[in-house]
Design an enzyme around this catalytic site. Sequence first.
Site, PDB file in Angstrom:
ATOM      1  N   LYS A 160       0.986  -1.243   0.005  1.00 15.40           N
ATOM      2  CA  LYS A 160      -0.049  -0.147   0.137  1.00 15.40           C
ATOM      3  C   LYS A 160       1.010   1.228  -0.233  1.00 15.40           C
ATOM      4  O   LYS A 160       1.476   1.565   1.149  1.00 15.40           O
ATOM      5  CB  LYS A 160      -0.893  -0.112   1.224  1.00 15.40           C
ATOM      6  CG  LYS A 160      -1.960   0.899   1.316  1.00 15.40           C
ATOM      7  CD  LYS A 160      -1.615   2.493   1.309  1.00 15.40           C
ATOM      8  CE  LYS A 160      -2.735   3.499   1.350  1.00 15.40           C
ATOM      9  NZ  LYS A 160      -2.076   4.577   0.664  1.00 15.40           N
ATOM     10  N   GLU A 234       9.134   2.591  11.253  1.00 13.72           N
ATOM     11  CA  GLU A 234       9.979   3.539  11.110  1.00 13.72           C
ATOM     12  C   GLU A 234       9.467   4.798  10.844  1.00 13.72           C
ATOM     13  O   GLU A 234       8.531   4.938   9.701  1.00 13.72           O
ATOM     14  CB  GLU A 234      10.867   3.110   9.807  1.00 13.72           C
ATOM     15  CG  GLU A 234      12.082   4.024   9.834  1.00 13.72           C
ATOM     16  CD  GLU A 234      12.249   5.311   9.226  1.00 13.72           C
ATOM     17  OE1 GLU A 234      11.878   6.214   9.310  1.00 13.72           O
ATOM     18  OE2 GLU A 234      12.236   5.105   7.764  1.00 13.72           O
ATOM     19  N   CYS A 268      13.487  11.275   6.698  1.00  9.53           N
ATOM     20  CA  CYS A 268      13.323  10.943   8.226  1.00  9.53           C
ATOM     21  C   CYS A 268      14.931  11.257   8.860  1.00  9.53           C
ATOM     22  O   CYS A 268      14.933  11.525   9.831  1.00  9.53           O
ATOM     23  CB  CYS A 268      12.814   9.593   8.468  1.00  9.53           C
ATOM     24  SG  CYS A 268      11.170   9.602   8.075  1.00  9.53           S
ATOM     25  N   GLU A 367       9.238  17.668  13.878  1.00  6.40           N
ATOM     26  CA  GLU A 367      10.104  17.434  12.641  1.00  6.40           C
ATOM     27  C   GLU A 367       9.648  18.708  11.816  1.00  6.40           C
ATOM     28  O   GLU A 367       8.650  18.535  11.207  1.00  6.40           O
ATOM     29  CB  GLU A 367       9.741  15.926  12.270  1.00  6.40           C
ATOM     30  CG  GLU A 367      10.521  15.617  11.129  1.00  6.40           C
ATOM     31  CD  GLU A 367      10.261  14.258  10.608  1.00  6.40           C
ATOM     32  OE1 GLU A 367      10.994  13.578   9.961  1.00  6.40           O
ATOM     33  OE2 GLU A 367       9.104  13.472  10.782  1.00  6.40           O
TER      34      GLU A 367
END
Length: 463
Positions: A160, A234, A268, A367
Amino acid sequence: MPIATVNPASGETLKTFDALGAEEIEQRLATAHAAFRQYRLTGFDERARLLNRAADLLEQDAPDIARTMTTEMGKPVAAARAEALKCAKSMRWYAERAPELLADEHPSDADVKDSGASRAHVRYRPLGVVLAVMPWNFPLWQVVRFAAPALMAGNVGLLKHASNVPQTALYLEDLFSRAGFPTGCFQTLLVGSGAIEDILRDPRVAAATLTGSEPAGRAVAAVAGDEVKHTVLELGGSDPYIVMPSADIERAARTAVTARVQNNGQSCIAAKRFIVHEDVYDAFAARFTAGMRDLTVGDPLDESTDVGPLATEQGRADLEELVEDALRRGATALCGGQRPAEVEGGWFYAPTVLADITAAMRIHHEETFGPVATLYRVSDLDEAVALANDTPFGLSSNVWTEDAAEVDRFERDLEAGGVFFNGMTASHPALPFGGVKRSGYGRELSGHGIREFCNITTVWHSA
């Protein structure tokens, strides 16, 4: 979010796709389940042959799939080509090493005897159908670093992918099909996020892996926990980049630019918080800011472009909110801080360095997914460690120092899944990848990654 290719350099919708219906999803689940019952019986040699063939095809396709990735999510085309070739390299790495990584393990003779057995060993067996929920920022690499080890272990995959990279997602299914993998070993599901729960709850799905946002990770983990299914997550990162007085400041500043703006800053593991000792702060800040200011922002299909657009309009809006909040609360923009005047259209944002950051600012805790760096001044190692750990995330970290005692301290005390000294964080198939705290759990890559989706089976024979 519609399933569509929208060029982030122009905002133009190029192609749209219909989501799969319930009957189509059921058909794919049944096909995957049937494929696993047969594919699990294949040997490492056959799996390696197929995966190496996929690597061959990917290398041939690299120029074309790179343009597709760039058109869908905006990364500079040179970086997209490099991503495709890295995926091929990882496929070959697992094709070669899986037999060793998943070889039976044998306890010592003394331990076997003490257990009351005549013989005993540990075998790694595949789990089954693994659902992969993947993001758009590395639309090939994020998938391959799951798929290569999972397929070599004898599992099959359902992908997906993010809704804004549908052509890349379909390419991956086609790639494994052309390589000769049996029907159903790797399938792409063009579905919205609302379909994930029912798919994950299906008893034919054995486990899941997700790379993405913290909210998405929480949602998948909650469903998997309820179903008692294994997951690897993650999630986000707000990685520190620490510079101490013994560092090579010129090289540290030059590397810092790349570490921050790789993938247009949408990574990330990109360095985001630059924590610099006061003795070298001014020298580093000047060089780093100059390097960020000199970057070329523009068309990502132009080979000379350093920084392309953000992948989505919402992503740029979120980034702008963080920067504007920081500036209102007293931060200083050493460069950037707005949309670039030299580029018209698209979802571009200027490379930005913000100083005078305080804990009152959202950007201190959240972030930043884009080419925005925050710069901090610290007085000693203790303050550097404390500030580096003052985040809910713990994906990776970067440290610049030539002091052996400092190396030992940072290696011991930084709360992260990786500590990279005198360089920038990068992923490699031989090294485990993953985080702690709200950056997730489990590991990808290396032997740790291939064993995540294995049934670690104890085999014991009576004496």
